[in-house]
Write a protein that holds these residues in place. Sequence first.
Motif, short mmCIF file in Angstrom:
data_model
loop_
_atom_site.label_atom_id
_atom_site.label_comp_id
_atom_site.label_asym_id
_atom_site.label_seq_id
_atom_site.Cartn_x
_atom_site.Cartn_y
_atom_site.Cartn_z
N UNK A 917 0.83 -1.20 0.00
CA UNK A 917 0.00 0.00 0.00
C UNK A 917 0.87 1.26 0.00
N UNK A 918 2.00 1.19 0.70
CA UNK A 918 2.91 2.33 0.74
C UNK A 918 3.47 2.62 -0.64
N UNK A 919 3.83 1.58 -1.38
CA UNK A 919 4.34 1.77 -2.73
C UNK A 919 3.25 2.31 -3.66
N UNK A 920 2.00 1.85 -3.43
CA UNK A 920 0.89 2.36 -4.24
C UNK A 920 0.69 3.86 -4.02
N UNK A 921 0.80 4.28 -2.76
CA UNK A 921 0.66 5.71 -2.43
C UNK A 921 1.77 6.51 -3.09
N UNK A 925 1.38 9.49 -6.30
CA UNK A 925 1.66 10.86 -5.88
C UNK A 925 1.39 11.82 -7.05
N UNK A 926 0.52 12.81 -6.85
CA UNK A 926 0.23 13.78 -7.92
C UNK A 926 1.48 14.49 -8.44
N UNK A 927 2.49 14.62 -7.59
CA UNK A 927 3.73 15.27 -8.03
C UNK A 927 4.32 14.51 -9.22
N UNK A 928 4.18 13.17 -9.19
CA UNK A 928 4.72 12.36 -10.28
C UNK A 928 3.94 12.54 -11.58
#
Length: 973
Positions: A917-921, A925-928
């Motif tokens: 889940x951490x990797x999914x977040x 990331x909108x920054x990406x």
Amino acid sequence: MALSSADLPAIYSLLANSMSGDESVRKPAEAALSQSENRPGFCSCLMEVITAKDLVSQVDVRLMATVYFKNSINRYWRSRRDSGISIEEKTHLRQKLLSHLREEDYKIAMMLAVLISKIARIDYPKDWPEFFSTLANQLQSADVLTSHRIFMILFRTLKELSTKRLSADQKNYAEITAHFFDYCWHLWQSDVRTILHGFSALAQNFDPNALEQRQDELYLISERWLFCLKVIRQLILSGFPSDAKAVQEVRPVKEVSPVLLNAIQSLLPYYSSFLKGRGNFLDFVKRACTKLMKVLVMIQNRHPYTFSDKSVLPPVLDFCLNKITEPDPELLSFEQFLIQCMVMVKRVLECKEYKPSLTGRVMDESVITLEQTKKNMSNVVGGVLTSLLPNERIVLLCNVLIRRYFVLTASDLEEWSENPESFHHEQDMVQWTEKLRPCAEALYIVLFENYSQLLAPVVVSILKEAMSGCPASAIEITPGLLLKEAAYGAAAYVYYELSNYLSFKDWFNGALSVELSNDHHNMLIIHRKIALVLGQWVSEIKDDTKRPVYCGLIRLLQAKDLSVKLAACRSLCSHIEDANFSEHEYLDLLPVCWDSCFKLFAEVQELDSKVQVLNLISILIAHVSEIIPYANQLVQFFQKVWVESSGESLLQMQLLVAMRNFLVALGYQSPNCYSILLPILQRGLDINSPDELLEDSMLVAVNIIEDYVILGGTEFLNMHAAAVAKLLDLIVGNVNNRGMRSILPVIDMLIQCFPLEVPPLINSTLQKLIVICLSGGDDYDPSKTAVKASSSAILARILVMNTNYLAQLTAEPSLTSLLQQAGIPVEDNILLSLVDIWLDKVDNTSSNQRKTLGLALSIILTLRLPQVLDKLDLILSVCTSIILGVTDESADEDSSSDNMSSSRSHEDGTIVSKELRKRQIKFSDPINQLSLENLVRENLKTCGAVHGEAFNAAISRMHPSAFAQLKQALKMP
């Protein structure tokens, strides 16, 4: 009001008082100096303190003046506001610094070099021709001391400028290289001749008077020579693009490398000559030979293709191999040099440019040509290596590594006998480039990987020879037993290939099990290495052998020697974490295993040992299903350890990890242990805790919060938003930098996941982050710099994802009041002050944070404020650098992050779904998703529309090369 020479006595007193041990004296002095930093003339006063002849002996005060000078350079040298350093003062300071080159105190001279390099980096490239011309002219007529100081300045400056990434900067750097290289190289060669002549005289004439007369000048020349070597190294490494990418010959590599090797060969005999005396010169010979070999290693790493020339690689590799396999008797004590020889051989053997290309089909013709060139070069180098490393020499090197460098020496055995615990850590945890035996082991592993089919039978042969020469029943410490210990190690390190040539089952049943049953004291030498073998060969231990291996490791865990016990402890971790761990074969061993762990923890003294045992306990808890029967024992153990480890925060941190695994393992029965967990957390989180465990305990609490945020999402925030906001407000500003670095990622993740909801909830916390960003004192404190950089990136994220809120936050009167309470001068527009921080700290951020800063800076372009135009060239320069910057760093960070996640999941039993889940977040990331290039292009048009002719005038002031880079980045015609 500007400061003048009349203020010098006051500035001197403040500097002296700022170093007082009395806080009542120190704090007011620091505050007064901080308030003076932005006053015109402050740096000039500091310069006078640094260079005043009557203050030569006041080194501490002068050093403190250089620190404040550096702070002012970082904060105000770029500034175009009325406060700070005027153009006239900058000119005066540059001239003053460059005229003070004969500084005798080494520390002051080094700091002056740092100051000059910082100024050169900021003013680069517009002032670099004059600056480097001045240095070059002064070098022509300089005496030894002055030239030594100039090389210090040159090295620091080149190191600073090497971090600039734009192609225009790299082109300028190449021009500097062309300007200085020949002179530095000729001086270096002249100095080495002088040094060798002086050493020859000293070796033949041991008259103390003659030594005294020569010593000072010869020593200073020697030190200048070493600094000149640093400059040459920097020019070669940074002044040319790596030939691994362009496959273009780097001429200085072929010119310099053979001479460096010759210098080593000329200096090395003096190692034995000076062993019986001449301590200073012996130290120099050791440093010089080691550094020269390190430079060769660096050059090979940076420019592998040019280094592979027949004039370079063959003689260097041949020399290193000879020193490893056939060293002079005296050279065996010169471990650091032998280590560098081994490092060189290892780098060559694992260099991917020297291996056949495995690239697939490439469509672009230019790429095809480049890859074909690389392939051809690899084939040529492969032929060179084949001629240098025939099978006989490879087998010889393998034999020498095992039979000479793996074998325990008399001093090793003495050290082991005196302190088994320290010996274990010295052998087991040291970096491979720091000690000879670990370095030999690392070289052996690479050698075996390259020539496994040739060497596997050799290693098996050595193993069988050693076992035959020292049967399992032998107990005397003989060369045969020590060779067997070394052979066991050799077999352990390359188990993945050796398993095709050696049956572990036969080896275990035929020798290892017999040796495990022998309790003679001398057998501990073999027992320790058996523990290593059992830990390395985990994947080859099949079902019918698992049970006796488990029993053998438990037996070693109960041994009388701490080194053996700790080795068994480590190997047990490998078995329990193994995917094929057979729990049912281990269950009946649990009682004795727990008991042995508890006893071992009580027996060991060193922190590393206690952490290692706690790690085994934590892994057992995470991987064994039957924990509840042992819950009472574990609770008593945790309570006892917590009390006994008072003041040892690292140990208590590991204990908290084990306790977290314990709670997970207990499941629905976990409330039964709240009686011990809650008091421990309460004490650890007490801000007044005498044990200073706030940061360590907070990290566990932060991890728990992070788990809830990741897995609970909106539901968790709706239920506990106020409590989270209160906790963050309690932590931020009240913990040290380590604590801040653990909490900031959680704040960033909260804002990323809930950009509209979270910022208003944590308004007070965000105000504290602004105070952190605008405060000083992070120079010479990388940890504080990291905190400031990460804090600024969080605020930049808010501007990107919730623009109106950050504008509102920076305009709040409560923030102005908070800044005033912290003694921070309040600017008319706090948001613009944050822009200065973003510009200053962009080089201290990760790639994702750097993009966030770039996006925020691009948004600043749309503000209807005339001050934006004052910062336009810097904003565009930073954005250009980010757009055109090296992309490899991002990949490295992703890889590093994945590795860290994997490591944590093994060490503390972190649930895999949380990491997923951490990797999914992170991925979402909108920054990406935003394009910095597009945003800068659009906002630049908006800026032009808002400011009209003033915008055009600001653009026209940009340096031509910077503007060209901007056009390239934005794909403008």
